[in-house]
Design an enzyme around this catalytic site. Sequence first.
Site, PDB file in Angstrom:
ATOM      1  N   HIS A  74       2.507  -8.202 -14.448  1.00 29.67           N
ATOM      2  CA  HIS A  74       1.052  -7.926 -13.866  1.00 29.67           C
ATOM      3  C   HIS A  74       0.535  -6.704 -14.202  1.00 29.67           C
ATOM      4  O   HIS A  74       1.198  -5.584 -13.920  1.00 29.67           O
ATOM      5  CB  HIS A  74       1.153  -8.267 -12.208  1.00 29.67           C
ATOM      6  CG  HIS A  74       1.404  -9.580 -11.957  1.00 29.67           C
ATOM      7  ND1 HIS A  74       0.901  -9.857 -10.692  1.00 29.67           N
ATOM      8  CD2 HIS A  74       1.733 -10.828 -12.698  1.00 29.67           C
ATOM      9  CE1 HIS A  74       1.066 -11.158 -10.572  1.00 29.67           C
ATOM     10  NE2 HIS A  74       1.627 -11.839 -11.669  1.00 29.67           N
ATOM     11  N   TYR A 202      -6.115  -8.603  -2.906  1.00 27.69           N
ATOM     12  CA  TYR A 202      -5.922  -7.926  -1.929  1.00 27.69           C
ATOM     13  C   TYR A 202      -7.323  -8.189  -1.341  1.00 27.69           C
ATOM     14  O   TYR A 202      -8.244  -7.491  -1.571  1.00 27.69           O
ATOM     15  CB  TYR A 202      -5.479  -6.585  -1.814  1.00 27.69           C
ATOM     16  CG  TYR A 202      -3.990  -6.369  -2.079  1.00 27.69           C
ATOM     17  CD1 TYR A 202      -2.990  -5.943  -1.110  1.00 27.69           C
ATOM     18  CD2 TYR A 202      -3.511  -6.775  -3.488  1.00 27.69           C
ATOM     19  CE1 TYR A 202      -1.577  -5.807  -1.382  1.00 27.69           C
ATOM     20  CE2 TYR A 202      -2.158  -6.316  -3.694  1.00 27.69           C
ATOM     21  CZ  TYR A 202      -1.479  -6.139  -2.678  1.00 27.69           C
ATOM     22  OH  TYR A 202       0.064  -6.060  -2.892  1.00 27.69           O
ATOM     23  N   PRO A 291       4.643  -4.133   4.416  1.00 29.73           N
ATOM     24  CA  PRO A 291       4.556  -4.794   2.963  1.00 29.73           C
ATOM     25  C   PRO A 291       3.295  -4.484   2.055  1.00 29.73           C
ATOM     26  O   PRO A 291       3.263  -4.902   0.784  1.00 29.73           O
ATOM     27  CB  PRO A 291       4.802  -6.290   3.398  1.00 29.73           C
ATOM     28  CG  PRO A 291       4.153  -6.464   4.633  1.00 29.73           C
ATOM     29  CD  PRO A 291       4.642  -5.120   5.425  1.00 29.73           C
ATOM     30  N   LYS A 295       6.538  -1.581  -1.491  1.00 36.04           N
ATOM     31  CA  LYS A 295       7.457  -0.634  -1.560  1.00 36.04           C
ATOM     32  C   LYS A 295       9.037  -0.705  -1.235  1.00 36.04           C
ATOM     33  O   LYS A 295       9.782   0.018  -1.327  1.00 36.04           O
ATOM     34  CB  LYS A 295       6.862   0.876  -0.783  1.00 36.04           C
ATOM     35  CG  LYS A 295       5.689   1.582  -1.718  1.00 36.04           C
ATOM     36  CD  LYS A 295       6.200   2.192  -2.803  1.00 36.04           C
ATOM     37  CE  LYS A 295       5.145   2.561  -3.931  1.00 36.04           C
ATOM     38  NZ  LYS A 295       4.912   1.210  -4.613  1.00 36.04           N
ATOM     39  N   TYR A 383       1.105   2.345  -6.703  1.00 33.71           N
ATOM     40  CA  TYR A 383       1.499   0.963  -6.765  1.00 33.71           C
ATOM     41  C   TYR A 383       2.578   0.620  -7.748  1.00 33.71           C
ATOM     42  O   TYR A 383       3.553  -0.195  -7.530  1.00 33.71           O
ATOM     43  CB  TYR A 383       0.157  -0.061  -6.735  1.00 33.71           C
ATOM     44  CG  TYR A 383       0.613  -1.275  -6.408  1.00 33.71           C
ATOM     45  CD1 TYR A 383       0.035  -1.731  -5.081  1.00 33.71           C
ATOM     46  CD2 TYR A 383       0.982  -2.248  -7.288  1.00 33.71           C
ATOM     47  CE1 TYR A 383       0.189  -3.149  -4.850  1.00 33.71           C
ATOM     48  CE2 TYR A 383       1.216  -3.616  -6.783  1.00 33.71           C
ATOM     49  CZ  TYR A 383       0.808  -3.991  -5.493  1.00 33.71           C
ATOM     50  OH  TYR A 383       1.148  -5.386  -5.360  1.00 33.71           O
TER      51      TYR A 383
END
Length: 392
Positions: A74, A202, A291, A295, A383
């Site tokens: 991704h 998100y 979550p 990480k 990220y």
Amino acid sequence: MPERTRVAIIGAGPAGLLLSHLLDRHGIESVVLDSRTREQIETTIRAGILEQGTVEILHETGASDRVLTVGQKHEGIELRFGGEGHRIDFTDTVGRAVWLYPQHEVLKDLVAARLAAGQDIRFGVTAQRVEDAETDRPRVVAKDAEGNPVVIEADVVVGADGSRSVAREAVTGTYGGYFREYPFAWFGILCEAPPSAEELIYSNSPDGFALISQRSPGVQRMYFQCDPETDTEAYTEEQLWEILQSRVPGTTLNEGRIFQRDVLRFRSFVAHEMRKGRVVLVGDAAHTVPPTGAKGMNLAVADVVLLTDALRALLLDRDETLLDAFPETARQRIWKAQHFSWWMTNMLHLQPEASDFDRMRQIGELRTVVESDAGRAYLAEAYTGWPLPGRR
């Protein structure tokens, strides 16, 4: 009589198995203990967003080829708010990516690789306590599936046994750690359906947060913000789809049979100590994160890479310098990850007592991120993962 090994590892999760794998590459033997069966380890479905550094470690050291052939690369995520999606392009922003590869698949690869290499993995062996931490012969006292006593004496004992760690008590005693519990949780579902989006979404909505994720071409994972005390059977399938759809306005979800439900509580924890004498903590035994920032497993891998160098220096060169420095060096990354996870969580979730001001400020924060090169770069860098120790 106790058995002897160089490193006794409690826990056959990603941290424990990867540590045994990396130590073996330096010719350092280890014994891995886990109370679960091999089947339980390999079939308990867990999420898995792997940072680029984690993928490189797994692939380059021979722990996993499937992470690249089966895992899904991704190159960005979508932040959705105000009914609009805003893509954060990782590759364009920081030249890195993440891979969607569930944790249980990582474990399948690691178990297979370790057993093929002759690794001593004791499935069904439950560690009860760790003794003599401050000597050069710490020991793990355990029992096997039949209740027979097992004692493993080692040069070093590593607690990689999760958030309910047995080893932690030998390290932290009554001092515990830094802890935060959040006033919300995630209601998660697994469903039989094609993906609703190519990348993770998100979503911050007036009704609360939602995450639209994937598992495979035919199985999808989705979450929505809920009360921590929510009963998993509180909703019909129709209600669950209505809730999820309302949380991602502007995106049409592909619906299918829901075959798993769970509620995931949000907690942050960092142990006050990660080492006492010859006993060391890694992974969830030392820290947990919400979550939202993806990480958890990646932080465990970073611990293991750092600890491998320290144990190699100690056991092969008799140099304790890196082991002495391990807790403080590891904590620097841990607290960066804690901050990022806390930031993502608070930016995206609806707080129970939020005022209109709080809500509008939150939208302002999201706009600051998506409309700023610097904001997008910070999110993308954190990220996809900061460089692992000794790597670029």
